[in-house]
Design an enzyme around this catalytic site. Structure first.
Site, PDB file in Angstrom:
ATOM      1  N   ASP A   1     -77.663  91.976  88.334  1.00  0.00           N
ATOM      2  CA  ASP A   1     -77.764  91.323  89.631  1.00  0.00           C
ATOM      3  C   ASP A   1     -76.755  90.168  89.717  1.00  0.00           C
ATOM      4  O   ASP A   1     -76.632  89.377  88.779  1.00  0.00           O
ATOM      5  CB  ASP A   1     -79.189  90.791  89.806  1.00  0.00           C
ATOM      6  CG  ASP A   1     -79.405  90.079  91.121  1.00  0.00           C
ATOM      7  OD1 ASP A   1     -79.334  90.735  92.166  1.00  0.00           O
ATOM      8  OD2 ASP A   1     -79.646  88.856  91.089  1.00  0.00           O
TER       9      ASP A   1
ATOM     10  N   GLU B   1     -73.427  94.349  90.105  1.00  0.00           N
ATOM     11  CA  GLU B   1     -73.384  93.970  91.504  1.00  0.00           C
ATOM     12  C   GLU B   1     -72.259  92.930  91.577  1.00  0.00           C
ATOM     13  O   GLU B   1     -72.469  91.765  91.217  1.00  0.00           O
ATOM     14  CB  GLU B   1     -74.718  93.368  91.960  1.00  0.00           C
ATOM     15  CG  GLU B   1     -74.721  93.020  93.439  1.00  0.00           C
ATOM     16  CD  GLU B   1     -76.029  92.347  93.878  1.00  0.00           C
ATOM     17  OE1 GLU B   1     -76.476  92.629  95.008  1.00  0.00           O
ATOM     18  OE2 GLU B   1     -76.581  91.549  93.100  1.00  0.00           O
TER      19      GLU B   1
END
Length: 684
Positions: free
Chosen positions: A344, A380
């Site tokens: 993330d 990401e």
């Protein structure tokens, strides 16, 4: 003669570990700036008064920046939980006092705890206020002296061209109506295990679990992006509440998914923790060594850099934090048999203490470690501080990346935004403008994780049912969540009194988007529930909706069975026609055409249709002719490649005819009428 380690403890491994040869436990905690550290041991009868308090003497129990001790199992006094008390040092050189957050009144969780226990009196408010949180703080679990799990010869699962990723929230997957699992295991790891036959029948080959690291159970965060500990599985997702039960249940889930040929990928959040900024709770890192674990600045009232959008940012350029991250990943790979990770806000890895972009050592460390050679690493490639590193800009050259540009461009093309044909072709081809396959770069198309929908944003159904977000339930007056969704409601907002023709168009648009995803070179991913058109009622940011608004409504599997069956066949189609998903770009095997069989006029903004011919020089003998029309009117395409062809997909047609892999109609004609807003795939 006793070893020095027997007397003093060893600085490694970090956390708590059982030393079988000595029938003793070793404890090790990093704190550069602490003035004193006490180890607190608790039994199951009392969470307020330790049964053992070990005062660590730096002359005996400290090596460089690590505090450590060793305690014989016979001297634990029945303790099964542990924590620390850390005192500050008033004479820290080179750092302002406001960079420290030491509070000896706080009971602190070991960052390396493998399982977290929340006592009945757990109260997060006490972690945010001055004073004691004794009996109200999370504790680490001391593992038993014998802890053997039967992996049954389990090994890592590795897919290549057949990789189809299914993003899943463990709780939401089986918590909703009609999940069909025993109510006792709904919303748990065991619940996922019970649904493995469904996953196998769907045809997906990997699950990507939204955060399952132990996160703050008190936070209003259903998604789980507020990590408390990077080693322990989240306790609320375990049906087994006994000590060690959450680990065993998680391992069982992984083992059984592997038996079904399904990879397990974890969404991990190393960019921030639940401790927030100056006003956040003191659970662990803050009270142990604040300036080591977090990026700080010189603004005394609130010195926390916030590139995560959640209050703090982990100092991932610090060697101790990097070791924590690598140790965590190794633990999940070696002990929990995880196959890969999705990071993330991974661009935060390139943030340094000077808040500038850099080539951080952690990428080189992961790439060089042989234990990660076969582990799938997915980024990401952006953060909340403005860093956007999609493609070549991301330092992890060999990593796969969530391709947010693919999502936006295919959405825009499918809803007939002008001038998108050339861009759509580039995305279907594998996004070589972002992941160039030239001599200098030699990226692979599979490094592009292609997706139309994920947990963050509209579901597939909501994408074709709403022009605007409807996030009122989140409690922020609909100000949260993105306004730039590239969605189209097909002529009617929402689900009240929808005209029949609008619903027909929505179903077709959903099929179009799914088909474009599965036709694209790269790695496809879709979010759980999209296969039966799950809806979140227009909420594109349900991060705090731990309720039926987010839980999968399995009754839609019956009401949307036609779309489900289409998805099953579509995944089967992609696996069968292996010429689509390749290690390399299609290059000369790929030729585009206009509707008339001639070259495309890419500069024409009124162009809303094209075709392409895909062959396979690698030797599969397969080929495809694809015709795509996102215009409002039907188009009569000329097929310049002589037949016969088999009509595999025509999204304009109804159930039973829209995808026909087993007994496809034969097409000999040189012309084909492609309905408005539809995709036709011919194959042989």
């Amino acid at each position: 003669m006793n070893s020095w380690y027997t007397t003093e403890g060893a600085p490694f491994p970090m956390g708590v570990s059982y030393i079988q040869a000595e029938d003793a436990y070793n404890f090790a905690l990093y704190s550069k700036n602490a003035g004193q550290v006490n180890l607190l041991l608790y039994n199951s009868a009392s969470f307020t008064v330790p049964v053992v308090t070990k005062v660590l003497d730096f002359n005996v129990n400290k090596s460089q920046r690590i505090w450590h001790c060793r305690i014989p199992a016979a001297q634990l006094n029945g303790a099964i939980y542990y924590a620390y008390q850390v005192f500050g040092n008033p004479n820290i050189p080179g750092e302002p006092a406001y960079w420290q957050h030491f509070d000896p009144d706080k009971v602190l969780l070991d960052p390396y705890a493998r399982e977290v226990f929340f006592p009945p009196g757990f109260d997060p408010v006490t972690a945010c206020q001055p004073g004691s949180n004794v009996g109200k703080a999370p504790l680490g679990y001391i593992p038993p002296t014998t802890d053997v799990f039967d992996w049954q010869n389990d090994d890592m699962v590795k897919h290549e061209g057949d990789l189809v990723i299914y993003e899943m929230h463990v709780r939401g997957f089986t918590m909703g109506a009609g999940s069909g699992v025993d109510p006792k295991i709904q919303g748990t790891y065991a619940g996922v295990t019970a649904k493995i036959p469904y996953l196998k029948s769907l045809g997906i080959t990997a699950v990507e679990l939204m955060p399952v690291h132990q996160f703050d159970p008190s936070g209003n965060n259903y998604w789980g992006y507020n990590t408390l500990n990077f080693f322990a599985p989240h306790h609320e997702y375990a049906a087994d509440k006994t000590p060690g039960g959450q680990i065993s249940e998680f391992k069982t889930m992984v083992r059984e998914l592997h038996k079904a040929g399904i990879e397990v990928i974890m969404d991990v959040v190393f960019n921030h923790t639940t401790e927030g900024d100056i006003n956040g709770p003191v659970y662990s890192f803050k009270g142990i060594d604040n300036s080591t674990y977090y990026l700080l600045n010189n603004y005394a009232p609130n010195p926390y850099d916030n590139f995560s959008g959640t209050g703090n940012t982990m100092r991932t350029d610090h060697p101790v934090v990097q070791k924590l991250i690598v140790d965590s990943l190794l633990y999940w790979v070696k002990e929990m048999h995880i196959d890969g990770f999705r990071f993330d806000l991974a661009s935060i890895f390139s943030r340094t203490s000077e808040t500038t972009a850099a080539q951080p050592p952690i990428f080189g460390e992961l790439n060089a470690d042989p234990d990660f050679a076969q582990v799938r690493l997915i980024a990401e490639p952006w953060d909340a501080g403005g860093a956007y590193q999609l493609g070549r800009a991301f330092p992890g050259n060999s990593w796969a990346q969530w391709n947010g540009q693919y999502r936006d461009d295919i959405r825009s093309f499918a809803k007939s935004d002008a001038g998108m044909v050339g861009t759509a072709i580039t995305r279907i081809y594998g996004s070589d403008d972002i992941f160039p396959g030239d001599l200098m770069n030699a990226y692979h198309p599979y490094q592009s994780i292609n997706f139309i929908n994920c947990h963050d944003g509209f579901t597939l159904y909501d994408l074709v049912a709403y022009n605007f977000k409807h996030n009122e339930a989140n409690g922020q007056n609909n100000t949260d969540g993105s306004d730039n969704n590239h969605s189209w409601n097909c002529g009617w907002e929402g689900d009240i009194n929808v005209p029949a023709d609008v619903m027909v168009l929505r179903y077709r648009q959903a099929k179009n988007l799914a088909t474009l995803l599965m036709l694209s070179n790269g790695t496809p991913m879709f979010v759980a529930g999209d296969e039966f058109l799950h809806t979140q009622f227009g909420n594109n940011n349900p991060y705090n909706q731990n309720n039926a608004n987010s839980w999968l409504d399995w009754t839609r599997l019956n009401t949307m069975l036609e779309h489900h069956d289409f998805m099953v066949q579509l995944i089967k189609f992609r696996k069968t026609y292996t010429l689509i998903s390749r290690s390399r770009f299609w290059r000369n095997d790929f030729v585009t055409y206009g509707f008339d069989g001639n070259a495309i006029k890419y500069g024409d903004p009124s162009l809303f249709y094209f075709a392409y011919h895909l062959t396979d020089s690698t030797g599969s003998g397969r080929e495809l002719y694809v015709m795509i029309n996102v215009d409002w009117t039907p188009q009569n395409f000329t097929i310049p490649i002589p037949g016969p062809w088999k009509q595999l997909i025509n999204t304009y047609l109804g159930a039973g005819q829209d995808i026909t892999l087993d007994n496809p109609p034969v097409i000999n004609e040189t012309g084909y009428l492609v309905g408005e807003r539809s995709v036709v795939v011919l194959g042989r």
